[in-house]
Scaffold this motif. Structure first.
Motif, PDB file in Angstrom:
ATOM      1  N   THR A 102       0.856  -1.189   0.000  1.00 59.67           N
ATOM      2  CA  THR A 102       0.000   0.000   0.000  1.00 59.67           C
ATOM      3  C   THR A 102       0.889   1.235   0.000  1.00 59.67           C
ATOM      4  O   THR A 102       2.049   1.181   0.436  1.00 59.67           O
ATOM      5  CB  THR A 102      -0.919   0.058   1.240  1.00 59.67           C
ATOM      6  OG1 THR A 102      -0.105   0.239   2.413  1.00 59.67           O
ATOM      7  CG2 THR A 102      -1.773  -1.203   1.379  1.00 59.67           C
ATOM      8  N   ASP A 103       0.337   2.336  -0.484  1.00 54.75           N
ATOM      9  CA  ASP A 103       1.100   3.583  -0.454  1.00 54.75           C
ATOM     10  C   ASP A 103       1.471   3.958   0.976  1.00 54.75           C
ATOM     11  O   ASP A 103       2.573   4.445   1.234  1.00 54.75           O
ATOM     12  CB  ASP A 103       0.308   4.722  -1.102  1.00 54.75           C
ATOM     13  CG  ASP A 103       0.265   4.600  -2.615  1.00 54.75           C
ATOM     14  OD1 ASP A 103       1.101   3.873  -3.187  1.00 54.75           O
ATOM     15  OD2 ASP A 103      -0.607   5.243  -3.223  1.00 54.75           O
ATOM     16  N   ARG A 104       0.569   3.717   1.896  1.00 63.75           N
ATOM     17  CA  ARG A 104       0.835   4.061   3.301  1.00 63.75           C
ATOM     18  C   ARG A 104       2.027   3.265   3.847  1.00 63.75           C
ATOM     19  O   ARG A 104       2.918   3.823   4.490  1.00 63.75           O
ATOM     20  CB  ARG A 104      -0.401   3.815   4.150  1.00 63.75           C
ATOM     21  CG  ARG A 104      -0.186   4.184   5.588  1.00 63.75           C
ATOM     22  CD  ARG A 104      -1.426   3.981   6.399  1.00 63.75           C
ATOM     23  NE  ARG A 104      -1.199   4.453   7.755  1.00 63.75           N
ATOM     24  CZ  ARG A 104      -2.046   4.346   8.713  1.00 63.75           C
ATOM     25  NH1 ARG A 104      -3.238   3.811   8.494  1.00 63.75           N
ATOM     26  NH2 ARG A 104      -1.768   4.790   9.907  1.00 63.75           N
ATOM     27  N   ALA A 105       2.043   1.959   3.582  1.00 67.33           N
ATOM     28  CA  ALA A 105       3.147   1.121   4.064  1.00 67.33           C
ATOM     29  C   ALA A 105       4.474   1.567   3.457  1.00 67.33           C
ATOM     30  O   ALA A 105       5.496   1.634   4.145  1.00 67.33           O
ATOM     31  CB  ALA A 105       2.878  -0.340   3.733  1.00 67.33           C
ATOM     32  N   ARG A 106       4.455   1.875   2.158  1.00 68.45           N
ATOM     33  CA  ARG A 106       5.686   2.334   1.502  1.00 68.45           C
ATOM     34  C   ARG A 106       6.132   3.693   2.043  1.00 68.45           C
ATOM     35  O   ARG A 106       7.324   3.954   2.181  1.00 68.45           O
ATOM     36  CB  ARG A 106       5.488   2.371  -0.014  1.00 68.45           C
ATOM     37  CG  ARG A 106       5.399   0.979  -0.637  1.00 68.45           C
ATOM     38  CD  ARG A 106       5.308   1.038  -2.148  1.00 68.45           C
ATOM     39  NE  ARG A 106       4.003   1.462  -2.611  1.00 68.45           N
ATOM     40  CZ  ARG A 106       2.992   0.643  -2.882  1.00 68.45           C
ATOM     41  NH1 ARG A 106       3.142  -0.655  -2.748  1.00 68.45           N
ATOM     42  NH2 ARG A 106       1.837   1.118  -3.301  1.00 68.45           N
ATOM     43  N   LEU A 107       5.173   4.554   2.367  1.00 69.31           N
ATOM     44  CA  LEU A 107       5.505   5.862   2.923  1.00 69.31           C
ATOM     45  C   LEU A 107       6.099   5.731   4.324  1.00 69.31           C
ATOM     46  O   LEU A 107       7.121   6.357   4.640  1.00 69.31           O
ATOM     47  CB  LEU A 107       4.266   6.761   2.963  1.00 69.31           C
ATOM     48  CG  LEU A 107       4.468   8.155   3.549  1.00 69.31           C
ATOM     49  CD1 LEU A 107       5.436   8.960   2.693  1.00 69.31           C
ATOM     50  CD2 LEU A 107       3.138   8.877   3.675  1.00 69.31           C
ATOM     51  N   VAL A 108       5.494   4.908   5.151  1.00 66.67           N
ATOM     52  CA  VAL A 108       6.004   4.707   6.513  1.00 66.67           C
ATOM     53  C   VAL A 108       7.441   4.188   6.474  1.00 66.67           C
ATOM     54  O   VAL A 108       8.279   4.602   7.273  1.00 66.67           O
ATOM     55  CB  VAL A 108       5.070   3.764   7.306  1.00 66.67           C
ATOM     56  CG1 VAL A 108       5.715   3.304   8.600  1.00 66.67           C
ATOM     57  CG2 VAL A 108       3.735   4.449   7.583  1.00 66.67           C
ATOM     58  N   ARG A 109       7.721   3.317   5.521  1.00 70.35           N
ATOM     59  CA  ARG A 109       9.068   2.763   5.410  1.00 70.35           C
ATOM     60  C   ARG A 109      10.115   3.854   5.186  1.00 70.35           C
ATOM     61  O   ARG A 109      11.247   3.748   5.665  1.00 70.35           O
ATOM     62  CB  ARG A 109       9.128   1.780   4.247  1.00 70.35           C
ATOM     63  CG  ARG A 109      10.526   1.242   4.048  1.00 70.35           C
ATOM     64  CD  ARG A 109      10.556   0.306   2.887  1.00 70.35           C
ATOM     65  NE  ARG A 109      11.865  -0.306   2.783  1.00 70.35           N
ATOM     66  CZ  ARG A 109      12.526  -0.387   1.658  1.00 70.35           C
ATOM     67  NH1 ARG A 109      12.018   0.088   0.548  1.00 70.35           N
ATOM     68  NH2 ARG A 109      13.692  -0.959   1.627  1.00 70.35           N
ATOM     69  N   LEU A 110       9.743   4.902   4.485  1.00 74.08           N
ATOM     70  CA  LEU A 110      10.699   5.976   4.210  1.00 74.08           C
ATOM     71  C   LEU A 110      11.242   6.596   5.496  1.00 74.08           C
ATOM     72  O   LEU A 110      12.383   7.055   5.524  1.00 74.08           O
ATOM     73  CB  LEU A 110      10.049   7.056   3.335  1.00 74.08           C
ATOM     74  CG  LEU A 110       9.637   6.628   1.932  1.00 74.08           C
ATOM     75  CD1 LEU A 110       8.973   7.794   1.210  1.00 74.08           C
ATOM     76  CD2 LEU A 110      10.817   6.101   1.145  1.00 74.08           C
TER      77      LEU A 110
END
Length: 133
Positions: A102-110
């Motif tokens: 998900t975009d959210r999961a990828r964003l949190v990873r940043l």
């Protein structure tokens, strides 16, 4: 206390890097290939294999060469900075890998990449309190 914590961070990060690098070369190779940005000029498989070798080397050196921890910690921090554009590309391109679907999961990873940079600098002895006076 901070010396023991610094040593623990150095060893934990070094072991984690050896583990991640090994996964680059073995069972998770395809997952790592999916994370290579579309714009990156080198072959995806070569990129994954080369970065895996670098991760193993830096991780092993961070653990095995405590006398060179400052140098290795700085190199490891620079490595984390160098691969950060790939993490951004994974978010921008919407690439699914490692359960980041998900975009959210990828964003949190940043937000974890700066933690790794700070961990490498701390474990390498770059972030120390200066004596007063």
């Amino acid at each position: 206390m901070s010396t023991h914590l610094r040593t623990a961070v150095r060893i934990a990060l070094g072991v984690a890097m050896v583990g991640a690098g090994t996964l680059h070369l073995t069972t998770q190779r395809a997952e790592f290939q999916a994370q290579v940005p579309q714009w990156f000029p080198l072959d995806e498989d070569f990129t994954v294999l080369a970065s895996g070798v670098v991760e193993i080397g830096l991780g092993a050196a961070f653990v095995a060469l405590p006398g060179r921890k400052r140098l290795v910690g700085g190199l490891l921090a620079a490595f984390f900075v160098a691969i950060f554009p790939g993490n951004i590309a994974q978010y921008v391109e919407g690439t699914d890998a490692f359960g980041l679907d998900t975009d959210r999961a990828r964003l949190v990873r940043l937000f974890f990449q700066p933690v790794l940079v700070l961990g490498a600098l701390f474990g390498g002895g770059w972030l120390r309190r200066r004596p007063r006076g």
